[in-house]
Design an enzyme around this catalytic site. Structure first.
Site, PDB file in Angstrom:
ATOM      1  N   CYS A  61      31.364  24.962  33.527  1.00 49.83           N
ATOM      2  CA  CYS A  61      30.067  25.529  33.904  1.00 49.83           C
ATOM      3  C   CYS A  61      28.978  24.465  33.760  1.00 49.83           C
ATOM      4  O   CYS A  61      28.993  23.658  32.828  1.00 49.83           O
ATOM      5  CB  CYS A  61      29.757  26.728  33.013  1.00 49.83           C
ATOM      6  N   CYS A  65      24.662  26.084  27.409  1.00 45.64           N
ATOM      7  CA  CYS A  65      24.553  27.096  26.343  1.00 45.64           C
ATOM      8  C   CYS A  65      25.336  26.615  25.113  1.00 45.64           C
ATOM      9  O   CYS A  65      26.559  26.415  25.197  1.00 45.64           O
ATOM     10  CB  CYS A  65      25.088  28.432  26.836  1.00 45.64           C
ATOM     11  N   CYS A  68      28.781  28.068  23.967  1.00 43.22           N
ATOM     12  CA  CYS A  68      29.776  28.496  24.958  1.00 43.22           C
ATOM     13  C   CYS A  68      30.927  27.505  25.169  1.00 43.22           C
ATOM     14  O   CYS A  68      30.711  26.347  25.544  1.00 43.22           O
ATOM     15  CB  CYS A  68      29.101  28.779  26.292  1.00 43.22           C
ATOM     16  N   CYS A 105      35.300  44.489  32.968  1.00 40.97           N
ATOM     17  CA  CYS A 105      34.177  43.567  33.123  1.00 40.97           C
ATOM     18  C   CYS A 105      34.690  42.183  33.525  1.00 40.97           C
ATOM     19  O   CYS A 105      35.476  41.574  32.805  1.00 40.97           O
ATOM     20  CB  CYS A 105      33.408  43.481  31.814  1.00 40.97           C
ATOM     21  N   CYS A 136      32.138  46.232  35.990  1.00 37.58           N
ATOM     22  CA  CYS A 136      31.033  45.437  35.451  1.00 37.58           C
ATOM     23  C   CYS A 136      31.294  43.994  35.849  1.00 37.58           C
ATOM     24  O   CYS A 136      32.444  43.569  35.924  1.00 37.58           O
ATOM     25  CB  CYS A 136      31.000  45.566  33.930  1.00 37.58           C
ATOM     26  N   CYS A 196      23.462  45.857  31.497  1.00 31.43           N
ATOM     27  CA  CYS A 196      24.120  45.551  30.224  1.00 31.43           C
ATOM     28  C   CYS A 196      23.479  44.267  29.725  1.00 31.43           C
ATOM     29  O   CYS A 196      23.643  43.215  30.345  1.00 31.43           O
ATOM     30  CB  CYS A 196      25.621  45.370  30.445  1.00 31.43           C
ATOM     31  N   ARG A 268      26.995  47.881  21.832  1.00 27.39           N
ATOM     32  CA  ARG A 268      28.384  47.389  21.802  1.00 27.39           C
ATOM     33  C   ARG A 268      28.600  46.388  20.675  1.00 27.39           C
ATOM     34  O   ARG A 268      27.889  45.385  20.577  1.00 27.39           O
ATOM     35  CB  ARG A 268      28.723  46.722  23.137  1.00 27.39           C
TER      36      ARG A 268
HETATM   37  N1  SAM Z   1      27.986  32.612  33.014  1.00 26.01           N
HETATM   38  C1  SAM Z   1      27.460  33.898  32.935  1.00 26.01           C
HETATM   39  C2  SAM Z   1      26.235  33.981  32.067  1.00 26.01           C
HETATM   40  O1  SAM Z   1      26.035  33.128  31.217  1.00 26.01           O
HETATM   41  O2  SAM Z   1      25.488  34.945  32.232  1.00 26.01           O
HETATM   42  C3  SAM Z   1      28.451  34.966  32.508  1.00 26.01           C
HETATM   43  C4  SAM Z   1      29.457  34.659  31.419  1.00 26.01           C
HETATM   44  S1  SAM Z   1      28.791  34.281  29.807  1.00 26.01           S
HETATM   45  C5  SAM Z   1      30.219  33.653  28.976  1.00 26.01           C
HETATM   46  C6  SAM Z   1      28.478  35.883  29.112  1.00 26.01           C
HETATM   47  C7  SAM Z   1      27.923  35.955  27.711  1.00 26.01           C
HETATM   48  O3  SAM Z   1      28.949  35.706  26.768  1.00 26.01           O
HETATM   49  C8  SAM Z   1      26.844  34.979  27.313  1.00 26.01           C
HETATM   50  O4  SAM Z   1      25.579  35.347  27.779  1.00 26.01           O
HETATM   51  C9  SAM Z   1      26.896  35.058  25.801  1.00 26.01           C
HETATM   52  O5  SAM Z   1      25.982  36.034  25.336  1.00 26.01           O
HETATM   53  C10 SAM Z   1      28.340  35.483  25.513  1.00 26.01           C
HETATM   54  N2  SAM Z   1      29.060  34.420  24.795  1.00 26.01           N
HETATM   55  C11 SAM Z   1      29.526  33.276  25.338  1.00 26.01           C
HETATM   56  N3  SAM Z   1      30.113  32.505  24.396  1.00 26.01           N
HETATM   57  C12 SAM Z   1      30.017  33.179  23.229  1.00 26.01           C
HETATM   58  C13 SAM Z   1      30.413  32.897  21.894  1.00 26.01           C
HETATM   59  N4  SAM Z   1      31.006  31.752  21.562  1.00 26.01           N
HETATM   60  N5  SAM Z   1      30.166  33.815  20.941  1.00 26.01           N
HETATM   61  C14 SAM Z   1      29.553  34.979  21.273  1.00 26.01           C
HETATM   62  N6  SAM Z   1      29.145  35.291  22.508  1.00 26.01           N
HETATM   63  C15 SAM Z   1      29.359  34.411  23.485  1.00 26.01           C
HETATM   64  C1  DTB Z   2      28.977  39.921  26.199  1.00 19.07           C
HETATM   65  O1  DTB Z   2      27.850  40.176  25.735  1.00 19.07           O
HETATM   66  N1  DTB Z   2      29.995  39.430  25.506  1.00 19.07           N
HETATM   67  C2  DTB Z   2      31.131  39.200  26.356  1.00 19.07           C
HETATM   68  C3  DTB Z   2      30.661  39.792  27.714  1.00 19.07           C
HETATM   69  N2  DTB Z   2      29.305  40.111  27.469  1.00 19.07           N
HETATM   70  C4  DTB Z   2      30.854  39.033  28.934  1.00 19.07           C
HETATM   71  C5  DTB Z   2      31.587  37.790  26.374  1.00 19.07           C
HETATM   72  C6  DTB Z   2      31.895  37.226  25.013  1.00 19.07           C
HETATM   73  C7  DTB Z   2      32.425  35.848  25.190  1.00 19.07           C
HETATM   74  C8  DTB Z   2      32.958  35.262  23.917  1.00 19.07           C
HETATM   75  C9  DTB Z   2      33.483  33.887  24.100  1.00 19.07           C
HETATM   76  C10 DTB Z   2      34.635  33.765  25.066  1.00 19.07           C
HETATM   77  O2  DTB Z   2      35.510  34.641  25.112  1.00 19.07           O
HETATM   78  O3  DTB Z   2      34.692  32.760  25.765  1.00 19.07           O
HETATM   79 FE1  SF4 Z   3      27.982  28.907  31.635  1.00 18.66          FE
HETATM   80 FE2  SF4 Z   3      28.835  29.772  29.289  1.00 18.66          FE
HETATM   81 FE3  SF4 Z   3      26.232  29.510  29.710  1.00 18.66          FE
HETATM   82 FE4  SF4 Z   3      27.599  31.481  31.001  1.00 18.66          FE
HETATM   83  S1  SF4 Z   3      27.261  31.293  28.813  1.00 18.66           S
HETATM   84  S2  SF4 Z   3      26.073  30.069  31.877  1.00 18.66           S
HETATM   85  S3  SF4 Z   3      29.577  30.434  31.261  1.00 18.66           S
HETATM   86  S4  SF4 Z   3      27.747  27.833  29.692  1.00 18.66           S
END
Ligand code: SAM
Ligand code: DTB
Ligand code: SF4
Length: 332
Positions: A61, A65, A68, A105, A136, A196, A268
């Site tokens: 990506c 973030c 992530c 989702c 979702c 959500c 949630r």
């Molecule tokens: N790329 C899209 C975005 O950022 O909106 C959708 C996928 S993103 C992985 C969805 C959400 O997962 C993020 O907004 C974040 O709140 C959550 N998330 C990602 N990595 C995480 C982590 N290591 N621990 C907890 N929540 C996480």
């Molecule tokens: C949300 O708030 N948590 C979910 C869902 N929306 C998409 C994602 C959590 C991701 C946790 C890290 C991973 O699995 O990569």
């Molecule tokens: Fe990309 Fe992860 Fe950020 Fe979603 S949360 S925009 S997948 S870096």
């Protein structure tokens, strides 16, 4: 059963920072007592909604973030994958349905989908709906017309998190702004898709920041229907790996405050359950969490095994969608 005192006129959108900080500062038992009262007034406190996640496009990506594993900016163990085929999504959704989930989702590691991406994912909505699951998606930022297209295709929910307070946000993400996120949420709401939206706790933010996040959500003209509260899953290679873990009671407090501020929402208990003991999860359910992610993996990170959740729900007397109930004699 929900008790009769819930009144729509009690839903507030004008919460003040000092009120929220005062809730957080209550003795733990007083806070939980109040949150649980709100919970009972609006929901059946023994029912939990269950969603299953699928990463339809993993890794590489462009965003940075700091939490992530899928960001291309960090060296994590994630192997980037192409967009899954319709058949792969269909099969996984059918399995999620069979295992008892009620919502599916689909997440993509995109800053935003292009219109071509949207052409490819639109068919997935219909395929998942045909299994009888709610749909979702979480695909990143959306324009007004992209949100409209997803609505027309039958999407029930769109997940787009604010992640943290406006003040702390700059410590976590530099590649898009808080306002970008608010704009996407407005497009989703205007299109008539259920919202959500939540955030992540345990990223080194202060209680003021947790308050700032909850205020953003609770002061929206309509509260999100679903509010995911994620505990940071610390992933090796990301900048937040190794930071001090948050006191679990502060996480429970956050669930309780979210429940009080947004009585009608599904709060949630999201990412982070794998590292959380069952007692903490039980406190979250008492405080008003009434939704979880179910299945071995979240998007890329581990989640408790389905059987473990089935046993936990049975021990707590919680009815979770259509999950199988473990039979007598099965290990607890
Ligand atoms: N790329 C899209 C975005 O950022 O909106 C959708 C996928 S993103 C992985 C969805 C959400 O997962 C993020 O907004 C974040 O709140 C959550 N998330 C990602 N990595 C995480 C982590 N290591 N621990 C907890 N929540 C996480
Ligand atoms: C949300 O708030 N948590 C979910 C869902 N929306 C998409 C994602 C959590 C991701 C946790 C890290 C991973 O699995 O990569
Ligand atoms: Fe990309 Fe992860 Fe950020 Fe979603 S949360 S925009 S997948 S870096």
């Amino acid at each position: 059963m929900p008790e009769p005192q819930a009144q729509l006129s009690d839903i507030r959108h004008d919460w003040q920072r000092d009120e929220v900080l005062s809730l957080y500062a209550l003795p733990f038992n007083d806070l939980l007592y109040r949150a649980h009262g709100t919970y009972r007034a609006w929901h059946d406190p023994n029912k939990v909604q269950v969603s299953t996640l699928l990463s339809i496009k993993t890794g590489a990506c462009s965003e940075d973030c700091a939490y992530c594993p899928q960001s291309g900016h960090y060296d994590t163990d994630i192997e980037p994958e192409r967009l899954l085929s319709l058949e792969e999504v269909e099969q996984t959704a059918a399995a999620a349905k069979a295992s008892g989930a009620s919502r599916f989702c689909m997440g993509a590691a995109w800053r935003n989908p292009t219109d071509k991406h949207l052409d490819q994912v639109i068919g997935m909505i219909d395929a998942v709906r045909k299994t009888g699951l709610e749909t979702c998606m979480t695909l990143g930022m959306l324009t007004r017309s992209q949100a409209q297209r997803l609505k027309t295709a039958g999407l029930d929910y769109y997940n787009h998190n604010l992640d943290t307070s406006p003040e702390f946000y700059g410590h976590i993400i530099s590649t898009r702004t808080y306002q970008d996120r608010l704009d996407t949420l407005e497009h989703v709401r205007e299109a008539g898709i259920h919202v959500c939206c939540g955030g992540i706790i345990g990223m080194g933010e202060s209680r003021e920041d947790r308050t700032g996040l909850l205020l953003q959500l609770a002061c929206m003209p309509e509260h999100p229907e679903s509010v995911p509260i994620n505990m940071l899953v610390q992933i090796k290679g990301t900048p937040l790996y190794g930071i001090d873990a948050l006191d679990p009671f502060e996480f429970v407090r956050t669930i309780a405050v979210a429940r009080i501020l947004m009585p009608r929402a599904y709060v949630r208990l999201s990412a982070g359950r794998e590292a959380m003991n069952e007692q903490t999860q039980a406190l979250c359910f008492f405080a008003g969490a009434n939704s979880v992610f179910y299945g071995d993996t979240l998007l890329t990170a581990k989640n408790p095994a389905p059987h473990k959740d089935q046993v936990l729900f049975a021990r707590l007397g919680i009815e979770a969608d259509r999950l199988p109930v473990p039979q007598a004699g099965e290990p607890v």
